[in-house]
Design an enzyme around this catalytic site. Sequence first.
Site, PDB file in Angstrom:
ATOM      1  N   GLU A  39       8.451 -15.764   2.834  1.00 29.96           N
ATOM      2  CA  GLU A  39       8.723 -14.921   4.012  1.00 29.96           C
ATOM      3  C   GLU A  39       7.526 -14.725   4.929  1.00 29.96           C
ATOM      4  OE1 GLU A  39       9.309 -10.818   3.981  1.00 29.96           O
ATOM      5  OE2 GLU A  39       7.425 -10.454   2.957  1.00 29.96           O
ATOM      6  N   ASN A  67      12.069  -9.225   4.278  1.00 28.62           N
ATOM      7  CA  ASN A  67      12.238  -8.471   5.532  1.00 28.62           C
ATOM      8  C   ASN A  67      11.789  -9.243   6.769  1.00 28.62           C
ATOM      9  OD1 ASN A  67       9.789  -7.861   3.934  1.00 28.62           O
ATOM     10  ND2 ASN A  67       9.129  -6.755   5.761  1.00 28.62           N
ATOM     11  N   HIS A  68      10.950 -10.285   6.597  1.00 28.75           N
ATOM     12  CA  HIS A  68      10.485 -11.047   7.768  1.00 28.75           C
ATOM     13  C   HIS A  68      11.328 -12.297   8.044  1.00 28.75           C
ATOM     14  CE1 HIS A  68       7.168  -8.365   8.197  1.00 28.75           C
ATOM     15  NE2 HIS A  68       6.608  -8.697   7.056  1.00 28.75           N
ATOM     16  N   HIS A 175       7.125  -8.807  -2.180  1.00 24.21           N
ATOM     17  CA  HIS A 175       6.943  -8.022  -0.956  1.00 24.21           C
ATOM     18  C   HIS A 175       5.637  -7.246  -0.853  1.00 24.21           C
ATOM     19  CE1 HIS A 175       7.709  -5.606   2.638  1.00 24.21           C
ATOM     20  NE2 HIS A 175       7.538  -4.512   1.935  1.00 24.21           N
ATOM     21  N   HIS A 177       2.737  -7.863  -2.181  1.00 20.71           N
ATOM     22  CA  HIS A 177       1.602  -8.787  -2.182  1.00 20.71           C
ATOM     23  C   HIS A 177       0.525  -8.413  -3.200  1.00 20.71           C
ATOM     24  CE1 HIS A 177       2.461 -10.557   2.114  1.00 20.71           C
ATOM     25  NE2 HIS A 177       3.553 -10.401   1.382  1.00 20.71           N
TER      26      HIS A 177
END
Length: 259
Positions: A39, A67-68, A175, A177
Amino acid sequence: MRLLFIGDVVGKPGRQGLAAAMPGLRAERMPDLVVVNGENAAGGVGITAETAAEIFEAGADVITLGNHTYRHRDVYPYLDSERRIIRPANFPAANPGRGHTIAEAAGMRVAVINLSGQMHLQVERNPFPAIDELLESLAGAADAIVVDFHAELTSEKVAMGWHLDGRVAAVLGSHTHVPTADARVLPGGTAHVADVGMTGSRAGVIGVRREQALRAFKSQMPVRFDTADEDVWLMGVAVEIGDDGLARGIDQILIPVTS
Ligand SMILES: [Fe+2]
Ligand SMILES: [Fe+2]
């Protein structure tokens, strides 16, 4: 069946780090299925057909998103046509792309599902009833199920692990990271980790150049973000999955690629 799941590939340093680390990782872990979260692949936010092709070229069998997903418009038709790339299943159904795919690995049909948390992230459906419905619809279609749970809160991610324990092979968080130190097989046989981490630079702030991230935090003003490129690590997990579709073990993978 041996699964390798690799956390969010961030920008060009992440893509290059993935390509550099994969041959050694493949020799060491001998994965039957490689799933990579992409993403953040294009410029640190989102993905394009070109950057997805690079990740497939590096050895991914399936790319998951988050989400991206929709940052780059030109990827929308690709999300519809390429079955090996998936976006969260609890996004609006009419949006480009699909929420799961079925891959063949070591003679097993492995359903890979991308699911988004609803805490601090935008989704159409609560992920808990959404995954229940999806699992019901997949009954008989898969021998093992792997979920990339792309979510912000450790509490929501731990809850999803318990929710799916015994029903899927793995619930692997992405998400944030930052890898969490809680990888384990839950009592029902589901491998779980709250977050596998990212594939990108540790010299920044979750992938962004640290001086820019610091300026944003200190000034509370909009700041242009570029991708950090030093001290690239590959982060993920290796999961061993039995013929019964449940996990036998999960190992964390944290590999420095460049310094
Ligand atoms: Fe990410
Ligand atoms: Fe994300």
